[in-house]
Design a protein around this motif. Structure first.
Motif, mmCIF file in Angstrom:
data_model
loop_
_atom_site.group_PDB
_atom_site.id
_atom_site.type_symbol
_atom_site.label_atom_id
_atom_site.label_comp_id
_atom_site.label_asym_id
_atom_site.label_seq_id
_atom_site.Cartn_x
_atom_site.Cartn_y
_atom_site.Cartn_z
ATOM 1 N N PRO B 72 57.729 0.225 28.268
ATOM 2 C CA PRO B 72 57.938 1.503 28.979
ATOM 3 C C PRO B 72 58.670 1.362 30.320
ATOM 4 O O PRO B 72 59.226 2.340 30.810
ATOM 5 N N ASP B 73 58.664 0.160 30.918
ATOM 6 C CA ASP B 73 59.359 -0.029 32.202
ATOM 7 C C ASP B 73 60.869 -0.170 32.066
ATOM 8 O O ASP B 73 61.566 -0.313 33.079
ATOM 9 N N ARG B 74 61.397 -0.176 30.846
ATOM 10 C CA ARG B 74 62.853 -0.318 30.698
ATOM 11 C C ARG B 74 63.579 0.772 31.487
ATOM 12 O O ARG B 74 63.161 1.924 31.507
ATOM 13 N N LEU B 75 64.691 0.382 32.109
ATOM 14 C CA LEU B 75 65.513 1.359 32.823
ATOM 15 C C LEU B 75 66.229 2.237 31.800
ATOM 16 O O LEU B 75 66.784 1.737 30.825
ATOM 17 N N THR B 76 66.202 3.541 32.014
ATOM 18 C CA THR B 76 66.850 4.442 31.065
ATOM 19 C C THR B 76 67.969 5.255 31.694
ATOM 20 O O THR B 76 68.751 5.871 30.997
ATOM 21 N N LYS B 77 67.999 5.280 33.019
ATOM 22 C CA LYS B 77 69.039 6.041 33.718
ATOM 23 C C LYS B 77 69.565 5.226 34.895
ATOM 24 O O LYS B 77 68.820 4.446 35.486
ATOM 25 N N PRO B 78 70.822 5.437 35.271
ATOM 26 C CA PRO B 78 71.339 4.774 36.472
ATOM 27 C C PRO B 78 70.575 5.240 37.708
ATOM 28 O O PRO B 78 70.064 6.357 37.746
ATOM 29 N N LEU B 79 70.501 4.348 38.716
ATOM 30 C CA LEU B 79 69.819 4.681 39.974
ATOM 31 C C LEU B 79 70.773 4.479 41.143
ATOM 32 O O LEU B 79 71.549 3.521 41.146
ATOM 33 N N VAL B 80 70.712 5.379 42.132
ATOM 34 C CA VAL B 80 71.463 5.146 43.379
ATOM 35 C C VAL B 80 70.521 5.324 44.566
ATOM 36 O O VAL B 80 69.559 6.092 44.500
ATOM 37 N N ARG B 81 70.804 4.599 45.650
ATOM 38 C CA ARG B 81 69.989 4.718 46.858
ATOM 39 C C ARG B 81 70.528 5.882 47.692
ATOM 40 O O ARG B 81 71.712 5.949 47.977
ATOM 41 N N ARG B 82 69.645 6.811 48.023
ATOM 42 C CA ARG B 82 70.070 7.983 48.804
ATOM 43 C C ARG B 82 69.629 7.856 50.263
ATOM 44 O O ARG B 82 69.018 6.863 50.655
ATOM 45 N N GLU B 83 69.921 8.916 51.038
ATOM 46 C CA GLU B 83 69.645 8.870 52.482
ATOM 47 C C GLU B 83 68.200 8.515 52.825
ATOM 48 O O GLU B 83 67.925 7.897 53.852
ATOM 49 N N ASP B 84 67.251 8.909 51.965
ATOM 50 C CA ASP B 84 65.845 8.596 52.254
ATOM 51 C C ASP B 84 65.526 7.109 52.049
ATOM 52 O O ASP B 84 64.389 6.673 52.210
ATOM 53 N N GLY B 85 66.544 6.337 51.694
ATOM 54 C CA GLY B 85 66.338 4.896 51.536
ATOM 55 C C GLY B 85 65.758 4.511 50.191
ATOM 56 O O GLY B 85 65.491 3.339 49.930
ATOM 57 N N LYS B 86 65.535 5.485 49.310
ATOM 58 C CA LYS B 86 64.916 5.182 48.016
ATOM 59 C C LYS B 86 65.920 5.301 46.882
ATOM 60 O O LYS B 86 66.939 5.985 47.000
ATOM 61 N N LEU B 87 65.606 4.631 45.763
ATOM 62 C CA LEU B 87 66.449 4.730 44.570
ATOM 63 C C LEU B 87 66.087 5.986 43.787
ATOM 64 O O LEU B 87 64.909 6.274 43.572
ATOM 65 N N HIS B 88 67.123 6.741 43.386
ATOM 66 C CA HIS B 88 66.897 7.959 42.617
ATOM 67 C C HIS B 88 67.716 7.941 41.339
ATOM 68 O O HIS B 88 68.823 7.408 41.324
ATOM 69 N N GLU B 89 67.179 8.539 40.288
ATOM 70 C CA GLU B 89 67.925 8.632 39.031
ATOM 71 C C GLU B 89 69.151 9.512 39.223
ATOM 72 O O GLU B 89 69.124 10.471 39.991
ATOM 73 N N THR B 90 70.204 9.160 38.492
ATOM 74 C CA THR B 90 71.422 9.955 38.622
ATOM 75 C C THR B 90 72.227 9.883 37.327
ATOM 76 O O THR B 90 71.785 9.285 36.347
ATOM 77 N N THR B 91 73.415 10.470 37.343
ATOM 78 C CA THR B 91 74.274 10.426 36.162
ATOM 79 C C THR B 91 75.118 9.152 36.195
ATOM 80 O O THR B 91 75.288 8.539 37.243
ATOM 81 N N TRP B 92 75.673 8.782 35.042
ATOM 82 C CA TRP B 92 76.575 7.638 34.986
ATOM 83 C C TRP B 92 77.797 7.869 35.862
ATOM 84 O O TRP B 92 78.253 6.972 36.547
ATOM 85 N N GLU B 93 78.318 9.099 35.839
ATOM 86 C CA GLU B 93 79.523 9.402 36.610
ATOM 87 C C GLU B 93 79.304 9.079 38.085
ATOM 88 O O GLU B 93 80.093 8.380 38.714
ATOM 89 N N GLU B 94 78.171 9.584 38.631
ATOM 90 C CA GLU B 94 77.935 9.361 40.048
ATOM 91 C C GLU B 94 77.691 7.876 40.328
ATOM 92 O O GLU B 94 78.239 7.313 41.284
ATOM 93 N N ALA B 95 76.876 7.244 39.505
ATOM 94 C CA ALA B 95 76.528 5.842 39.744
ATOM 95 C C ALA B 95 77.776 4.961 39.746
ATOM 96 O O ALA B 95 77.965 4.122 40.631
ATOM 97 N N ILE B 96 78.640 5.167 38.770
ATOM 98 C CA ILE B 96 79.860 4.354 38.688
ATOM 99 C C ILE B 96 80.759 4.644 39.889
ATOM 100 O O ILE B 96 81.354 3.740 40.475
ATOM 101 N N GLN B 97 80.805 5.926 40.283
ATOM 102 C CA GLN B 97 81.633 6.299 41.435
ATOM 103 C C GLN B 97 81.148 5.620 42.713
ATOM 104 O O GLN B 97 81.921 5.030 43.462
#
Ligand code: SF4
Lengths: 525, 150
Positions: B72-97
């Motif tokens: 169940p811990d497998r990653l299923t979505k891309p993650l990016v670090r946002r202003e709050d300093g934490k990783l958040h799920e996002t789309t492939w488009e944004e993550a790659i960008q």
């Protein structure tokens, strides 16, 4: 490996140094056992009385980090007893005279002082190996993860050259690879000194070839190693792309790695889990795992085999090749118009001469071992049969230097690290496999029963282990597998980060971290 | 846990069990295996009797340690670090960008030598080939390595 795995059944004498083959490569060990059952002899050199040692005809309990003196003295005996293969040496090597002069200084009695192995046993080992018709050497990380890793490997090569135990069935120098596709990663050119197929980056004609292929100018000199990259993070290196590797827990000197990754402006990690390393990234890209991905792997005997997808990957995860293609295209890097791993593999075959004779469809049955220099070539199960690629093999004169750290009053105990049968590297894979977890519930420190008593420890109780770099808390296991004065711990678990303690030095030639030797003190808790 | 005995006795034709020929993902021996799956789940691993490296042998790691695939811990979505300093799920488009912009910015600010790639010793060779090509074709350096040196 110079020889195919099937040769594991064919030697008369096996010399296994720094490899706990029964634990790390059990299937390989099983093949060797067949030969032992027929009367072949086994010599095991290892600081710990490992399982493999139980099967040995001769066990050499050498002190940690003293492989080179042992091998020098073995060469001394081979020369003294005239077990040299004169024909082989004459026809296929250079530099033997200087080498023979050199090893004359290193007697078994001298080596016995340093290694702790009785001189008589060093003699026995040398004669067994030297006099055999077919003798082969097997080694694992034990021998390469020392400060003198390259010296160790060259010392082994000298022994094989001297006795002509190369380029024939049941002979050779055979490293057993740890991770499943380390060989493939090297073949593909994922290294700072070589293009795909081990073509040197410093050769002008090779550089020109790749400049045409990749459509841009390429540096004429080598890149830096990963070790240097981590050392210069924030001061030279400012961004990293890390694929499927838990850099943080698998590197020695964990505190240093963590600091290095924190100093980067930009870190992108591709992985299947949110590993300790991925958790530090700016962007984490979810990859498909084994069982969900199509591709090729190359094993330790240079055999190219296909892996296939059996099930659908979870969520939106994608194969590594597709992620890298997207990223390259987003940066307008030319030459990333791939729709399948097949196209990528075929491109690699066309640029790497050792793969020139195969393509994706041909490796379907796993029959090819590289080099396969042209179409129609059957592949090369055994290297050096008709000669060496660079003409004659050279004897290298190797001296002896002490490990970076030695025991003293404050740190009187040797700590060695390694990996265990059930757990795989840094625990991201087997740590999550329920079938395995119950076999190794937690990490422990193996201590000889006499030391357990002397240091006031308790079997199953907690101990504090202190090195120059840090300290950890770990459970004690009393076992006579550990020699007195040496303790053992594996580096599989992030919860007991043994790597905080290690990392005293690097091999100046390959930058392989010295993971196997650290000095510590052990106290009860 | 399905036992080896149980696996061998499974009637493959009627039970909906699929066999996929592959290679064990754990160590450099490279044992050929058949992955047994049912309803898109791996349920067992069998040694391939005609596997060129293992000739039907398989060790405890190869036989049992595949559950991580469906963990169940497998990653299923891309993650990016946002202003709050934490990783958040996002789309492939944004993550790659975000990933691409970061490399471009570092390259502009510090030079193309400031980017480093670490390839894996576990992924298929195609991923390693593309990692080195990404660095070489992208930045013209040889700042690429794999984990065998660590
Ligand atoms: S089954 Fe065991 S020996 Fe074979 S490749 Fe897998 S881990 Fe290695």
């Amino acid at each position: 490996m110079s020889n195919p795995l099937s040769d594991l059944e064919k030697a008369d004498v096996y010399f296994c140094i720094g490899t706990n083959m029964t634990e790390c490569h059990p299937v390989a060990a099983t093949r060797m056992k067949k030969a032992l059952a027929r009367g072949s002899k086994l010599i095991v050199a290892d600081p710990r009385y490992i399982k493999l040692a139980e099967m040995a005809d001769l066990y050499l309990p050498l002190r940690v980090g003293t492989d080179v003196p042992l091998l020098l003295a073995m060469a001394h005996v081979i020369v003294r007893e005239n077990l040299i293969d004169h024909k082989f040496v004459e026809e296929r090597t250079t530099g033997v005279d200087e080498y023979i002069e050199h090893v004359k200084k290193f007697t078994p009695e001298w080596a016995s002082e340093i290694t702790g192995v009785p001189a008589k046993d060093i003699e026995k080992a040398a004669i067994l190996y030297g006099a055999a018709d077919k003798a082969s050497i097997y080694y694992t990380l034990g021998i390469t993860e020392h400060i003198c890793g390259v010296d160790n490997v060259q010392s082994l090569s000298n022994l094989a050259l001297l006795t002509g135990h190369l380029g024939r069935e049941g002979c050779g120098i055979n490293p057993m690879r740890g991770q499943n596709n380390i060989q493939g990663a090297g073949d593909a050119g994922a290294a700072p000194n070589v293009y795909p197929g081990y073509q040197a980056v410093t050769k002008p004609e090779i550089r020109e070839k790749f400049e045409k292929l990749y459509g841009r100018e390429l540096d004429p000199e080598r890149g830096i190693t990963k070790v240097t990259a981590l050392e210069t993070s924030g001061n030279g290196i400012h961004a990293m792309l890390i694929d499927g590797e838990n850099t943080l827990v698998s590197d020695p000197d964990r505190v240093h790695s963590e600091h290095a990754l924190n100093s980067l402006d930009h870190l992108v990690v591709i992985d299947i889990f949110l590993t300790e390393t991925a958790a530090m990234a700016d962007v984490v890209l979810p990859a498909t795992s084994w069982g969900e991905t199509e591709g090729t792997l190359t094993n330790t005997e240079r055999r190219i085999q296909r892996v296939r997808a059996a099930v659908t990957p979870p969520g939106e995860s994608k194969p590594d090749w597709e992620i890298l293609t997207m990223l390259a295209n987003a940066m307008s890097i030319p030459g990333f118009e791939y729709d399948s791993p097949k196209e990528i593999f075929n491109e690699m075959c066309s640029v790497a001469p050792i793969y020139a004779g195969v393509d994706w469809d041909m490796v379907d049955g796993g029959q090819y071992q590289w080099p396969i220099p042209y179409k129609g070539h059957p592949g090369t199960p055994r290297l050096h049969e008709d000669g060496f690629t660079n003409g004659k093999a050279v004897f290298k004169v190797i001296g002896f230097r002490d490990p970076a750290e030695t025991v003293d009053e404050t740190y009187p105990v040797w700590l060695t690290t390694g990996r265990r049968l059930q757990s795989y590297h840094t625990h991201t894979q087997t740590g999550r496999a329920s079938g395995i977890e119950y076999l190794v519930p937690e990490e422990y420190l193996e201590v000889h029963p006499d030391n357990v008593k002397k240091w006031g420890l308790k079997d199953g109780g907690w101990a504090k282990v202190v090195s120059r770099r840090g300290e950890i808390k770990i459970k004690v296991k009393s076992t006579s597998r550990s020699p007195r004065g040496t303790v053992f711990a594996s580096f599989s678990f992030a919860e007991t980060p043994v790597n905080i303690l290690t990392g005293s030095g690097y091999d100046p030639n390959t930058h392989t971290a010295e993971m196997k030797v650290t000095v510590v003190r052990v106290e009860p808790l | 846990m399905v036992t080896m005995q149980g696996l061998r006795e499974l009637p493959l034709v009627d039970s909906g069990v699929k066999k996929t020929r592959s290679v064990c993902g754990y160590c450099g021996v490279g044992c050929a295996v058949d992955i047994l799956s049912k309803d898109d789940h791996i349920i067992g691993i069998q040694p391939a009797m005609d596997g060129p490296a293992n000739l039907g042998a398989l060790c405890v790691k190869g036989q049992f340690a595949y559950d991580y695939v469906h963990h169940p811990d497998r990653l299923t979505k891309p993650l990016v670090r946002r202003e709050d300093g934490k990783l958040h799920e996002t789309t492939w488009e944004e993550a790659i960008q975000v990933a691409a912009d970061g490399f471009r910015n570092v390259s502009q600010k510090y030079g193309r030598e400031a980017i480093y790639g670490v390839a894996s010793g576990r992924t298929p060779t195609e991923a390693d080939y593309l990692m080195q090509k990404f660095i070489r074709a992208g930045f013209g350096t040889h700042n690429i390595d794999n984990c065998s040196r660590a």
